[in-house]
Each structure stands twice: as C-alpha cells, then as structure tokens.
Motif scaffolding. Sequence first.
Motif, PDB file in Angstrom:
ATOM      1  N   UNK A   1      -6.197 -15.764  17.776  1.00 55.15           N
ATOM      2  CA  UNK A   1      -6.788 -17.057  18.123  1.00 55.15           C
ATOM      3  C   UNK A   1      -6.636 -18.116  17.037  1.00 55.15           C
ATOM      4  N   UNK A   2      -5.909 -17.807  15.973  1.00 57.14           N
ATOM      5  CA  UNK A   2      -5.678 -18.801  14.922  1.00 57.14           C
ATOM      6  C   UNK A   2      -4.381 -18.493  14.194  1.00 57.14           C
ATOM      7  N   UNK A   3      -3.756 -19.501  13.609  1.00 53.94           N
ATOM      8  CA  UNK A   3      -2.496 -19.282  12.890  1.00 53.94           C
ATOM      9  C   UNK A   3      -2.734 -18.544  11.580  1.00 53.94           C
ATOM     10  N   UNK A   4      -1.685 -17.962  11.067  1.00 48.45           N
ATOM     11  CA  UNK A   4      -1.775 -17.174   9.839  1.00 48.45           C
ATOM     12  C   UNK A   4      -2.392 -17.953   8.680  1.00 48.45           C
ATOM     13  N   UNK A   5      -2.045 -19.229   8.560  1.00 50.78           N
ATOM     14  CA  UNK A   5      -2.516 -20.012   7.411  1.00 50.78           C
ATOM     15  C   UNK A   5      -4.022 -20.235   7.407  1.00 50.78           C
ATOM     16  N   UNK A   6      -4.701 -19.975   8.535  1.00 50.23           N
ATOM     17  CA  UNK A   6      -6.158 -20.129   8.600  1.00 50.23           C
ATOM     18  C   UNK A   6      -6.903 -18.817   8.418  1.00 50.23           C
ATOM     19  N   UNK A   7      -6.169 -17.724   8.240  1.00 45.19           N
ATOM     20  CA  UNK A   7      -6.821 -16.455   7.926  1.00 45.19           C
ATOM     21  C   UNK A   7      -7.428 -16.566   6.528  1.00 45.19           C
ATOM     22  N   UNK A   8      -8.648 -16.063   6.376  1.00 39.34           N
ATOM     23  CA  UNK A   8      -9.356 -16.209   5.107  1.00 39.34           C
ATOM     24  C   UNK A   8      -9.180 -14.997   4.207  1.00 39.34           C
ATOM     25  N   UNK A   9      -9.047 -15.291   2.926  1.00 41.32           N
ATOM     26  CA  UNK A   9      -9.061 -14.282   1.878  1.00 41.32           C
ATOM     27  C   UNK A   9     -10.111 -14.683   0.856  1.00 41.32           C
ATOM     28  N   UNK A  10     -11.055 -13.811   0.606  1.00 41.58           N
ATOM     29  CA  UNK A  10     -12.080 -14.052  -0.416  1.00 41.58           C
ATOM     30  C   UNK A  10     -12.852 -15.351  -0.158  1.00 41.58           C
TER      31      UNK A  10
ATOM     32  N   UNK B   1       5.743 -21.658   1.429  1.00 39.47           N
ATOM     33  CA  UNK B   1       5.471 -20.910   2.651  1.00 39.47           C
ATOM     34  C   UNK B   1       3.966 -20.949   2.923  1.00 39.47           C
ATOM     35  N   UNK B   2       3.602 -20.895   4.189  1.00 37.61           N
ATOM     36  CA  UNK B   2       2.198 -21.015   4.569  1.00 37.61           C
ATOM     37  C   UNK B   2       1.413 -19.724   4.536  1.00 37.61           C
ATOM     38  N   UNK B   3       2.007 -18.650   3.996  1.00 35.30           N
ATOM     39  CA  UNK B   3       1.291 -17.375   3.958  1.00 35.30           C
ATOM     40  C   UNK B   3       1.127 -16.837   2.540  1.00 35.30           C
ATOM     41  N   UNK B   4       1.156 -17.738   1.542  1.00 35.87           N
ATOM     42  CA  UNK B   4       0.966 -17.320   0.157  1.00 35.87           C
ATOM     43  C   UNK B   4      -0.137 -18.136  -0.499  1.00 35.87           C
TER      44      UNK B   4
ATOM     45  N   UNK C   1      -1.491  -6.890   8.367  1.00 36.68           N
ATOM     46  CA  UNK C   1      -2.888  -6.476   8.392  1.00 36.68           C
ATOM     47  C   UNK C   1      -3.169  -5.496   7.257  1.00 36.68           C
ATOM     48  N   UNK C   2      -2.160  -4.744   6.838  1.00 33.40           N
ATOM     49  CA  UNK C   2      -2.315  -3.842   5.693  1.00 33.40           C
ATOM     50  C   UNK C   2      -2.550  -4.622   4.406  1.00 33.40           C
ATOM     51  N   UNK C   3      -1.828  -5.750   4.247  1.00 31.16           N
ATOM     52  CA  UNK C   3      -2.067  -6.629   3.099  1.00 31.16           C
ATOM     53  C   UNK C   3      -3.519  -7.090   3.093  1.00 31.16           C
ATOM     54  N   UNK C   4      -3.978  -7.542   4.245  1.00 29.83           N
ATOM     55  CA  UNK C   4      -5.339  -8.083   4.371  1.00 29.83           C
ATOM     56  C   UNK C   4      -6.385  -7.037   3.964  1.00 29.83           C
ATOM     57  N   UNK C   5      -6.238  -5.832   4.456  1.00 30.78           N
ATOM     58  CA  UNK C   5      -7.193  -4.765   4.156  1.00 30.78           C
ATOM     59  C   UNK C   5      -7.128  -4.382   2.673  1.00 30.78           C
ATOM     60  N   UNK C   6      -5.905  -4.317   2.141  1.00 27.15           N
ATOM     61  CA  UNK C   6      -5.705  -3.954   0.739  1.00 27.15           C
ATOM     62  C   UNK C   6      -6.354  -4.974  -0.186  1.00 27.15           C
ATOM     63  N   UNK C   7      -6.098  -6.262   0.053  1.00 28.80           N
ATOM     64  CA  UNK C   7      -6.626  -7.306  -0.831  1.00 28.80           C
ATOM     65  C   UNK C   7      -8.150  -7.346  -0.799  1.00 28.80           C
ATOM     66  N   UNK C   8      -8.715  -7.192   0.379  1.00 26.22           N
ATOM     67  CA  UNK C   8     -10.175  -7.224   0.478  1.00 26.22           C
ATOM     68  C   UNK C   8     -10.811  -6.019  -0.204  1.00 26.22           C
ATOM     69  N   UNK C   9     -10.165  -4.876  -0.107  1.00 24.42           N
ATOM     70  CA  UNK C   9     -10.651  -3.686  -0.797  1.00 24.42           C
ATOM     71  C   UNK C   9     -10.602  -3.895  -2.308  1.00 24.42           C
ATOM     72  N   UNK C  10      -9.484  -4.448  -2.789  1.00 27.77           N
ATOM     73  CA  UNK C  10      -9.342  -4.698  -4.225  1.00 27.77           C
ATOM     74  C   UNK C  10     -10.318  -5.760  -4.709  1.00 27.77           C
ATOM     75  N   UNK C  11     -10.608  -6.728  -3.861  1.00 24.76           N
ATOM     76  CA  UNK C  11     -11.573  -7.776  -4.211  1.00 24.76           C
ATOM     77  C   UNK C  11     -12.967  -7.172  -4.399  1.00 24.76           C
ATOM     78  N   UNK C  12     -13.347  -6.302  -3.470  1.00 20.53           N
ATOM     79  CA  UNK C  12     -14.662  -5.649  -3.554  1.00 20.53           C
ATOM     80  C   UNK C  12     -14.764  -4.744  -4.777  1.00 20.53           C
ATOM     81  N   UNK C  13     -13.633  -4.122  -5.128  1.00 21.03           N
ATOM     82  CA  UNK C  13     -13.612  -3.228  -6.288  1.00 21.03           C
ATOM     83  C   UNK C  13     -13.425  -3.954  -7.617  1.00 21.03           C
TER      84      UNK C  13
END
Length: 269
Positions: free
Chosen positions: A24-33, A103-106, A246-258
């Motif tokens: 429901x949203x483009x990649x560039x609007x996905x949130x990280x941290x 690029x819109x995904x970095x 989606x693996x990137x997303x899960x990995x980064x969030x896990x590393x952020x929490x740790x």
Amino acid sequence: MTNKPIAIILAAGEGRRLRPLTVHKPKCLVKLFGKSILEYQIECFKNCGINNIIVVTGYLGDSIRFPNIIYLKNKKFHKTNMMYSLFCAEPFFKNSSSIIVSYGDIIFEERILKKLLSVKEDFSVVIDKNWKKYWNLRFVEPLSDAESLKINKNGYITDIGKKVKNIEEINGQYIGLMKFQGKSINKIRKKYDALKKASLNGENIMNPNTTFEKSFMTDFLMYLINSGEKIKAVSIKNGWLELDSINDYKLYNKMYKNGNISRFFRAEK
C-alpha cells in the motif's frame, strides 16, 4: 545555468521484494528506525545545503507528499529502470551546475554526501570499500548480488555493474549515489539522446541483453567509461544502508534493537 545544485531521488520502483510492506505504499516510504527512507534523504540533502530536490515517482507515487519538493512521475515505471527515471528529470538539468542523483531505497550519513559534494571532477560515484562485511551480513553468498567494480591507480572507475565469479575482481561496491557537474551535464544529455535514437532501431548499445528502457544505471556509467569519460570513485567505508528486501528490513530492525546498527549506519543527531 545557476550555481545551485539539485538532488534527484529515483523512487519509482515497486519494491516487490519488500512485500507486504510495499503493498500500500512505495519503497521510499517504508520506515527504518522511526523515519522513512525518503525522510532520511530529504533531511540529509537539506542539512548539506541542497534545497532543490526532485523526486521521480512511479508506483503509488501520489502517496508521497512532502512539502517543497518537486515531483515528477515516471509513467513507465513498471517497465523501465533507474536510468530512464533519471532522464524523466532532464528538463531540470539545464538549471543547475551540479546534479546529485540518489536511488530511493538507500539512506546515508551526512559525511558521505559532504564528501561527494567536495569532489571537483565532473563525474563522481560513491563506492563502499568496506562492502564485504556488509554483504556478508545480508547474503549467504555475497557474489550472488555483488557486481564488478574496478578502480585504477588514479582513483577512476574502469569497470562497473557486471556479474563476477571471483571476489578479488571487486574493489568496492556502488551504492546508488553519484554526481554530475560542469560539462558532464550536457554530455550525459547528448549521449542519452544518441542512445535513445539508436534504440529506435532495436539496438541497445549499452546492454544488448535488455531493452533500452530497462537499462541499469551501471550500464549507462559503463557506457560513459567506454566512451572515454573519467568517473571518479568517491571511496567510503560503510555509513549507509540499502533497503532492498524484507530480509534487509528484519535484519536492520533486529540490529537496531540490539544496538549493533551503528557498525554500518549512524543516524545524525
């Protein structure tokens, strides 16, 4: 031509590997941290004095609504690639002496953008010299995703964007951030027009394995190199993240929490 730089963010893609986050949203609007990819970029550009920002949209582009940004739509986003998206912004090239393309995904630290802005060469591309550690974190087999990138003794790129079988052929990895300035702006316009005309006869000079419209940015950069242009490698060691799957997303969030994400990216305070 003015002396004001412009930033062009290429954010037209569908982000299929990030589903269900991109249903429901483009990649560039996905949130990280806590912030979207696009928020990080816009803040970084503005903090470095770049206020003229263009976002090339495509998939669900109407949902991108940040103020004081120019929006252009790649109407062929579903069957084109980054190079085509870049030239959707061609009418704005003549209004600047410096064009930063991202690029819109970095996301990347301000120090990386500042280093790119300080380079005097007409063509310059950011490459990560510490890429192995990052690729080993994301991929079981790094060579499944990594591409060729060779740099000569003077710091110029001689090869980019090809699949390789030997990791020793890679001097760094292209991150999707570059700059064209001075005479290079008219050069890329003329070369693109010539390539486009050639494609009308069914010929893709850059990459015969795909159509002109689906050519990668690295195809275009390699064509420039083969045409005799010098592209400066702006070397960094980490300080950026690519959100490709989606693996990137899960990995980064896990590393952020740790508390480990700072090994690769430090958000500006």
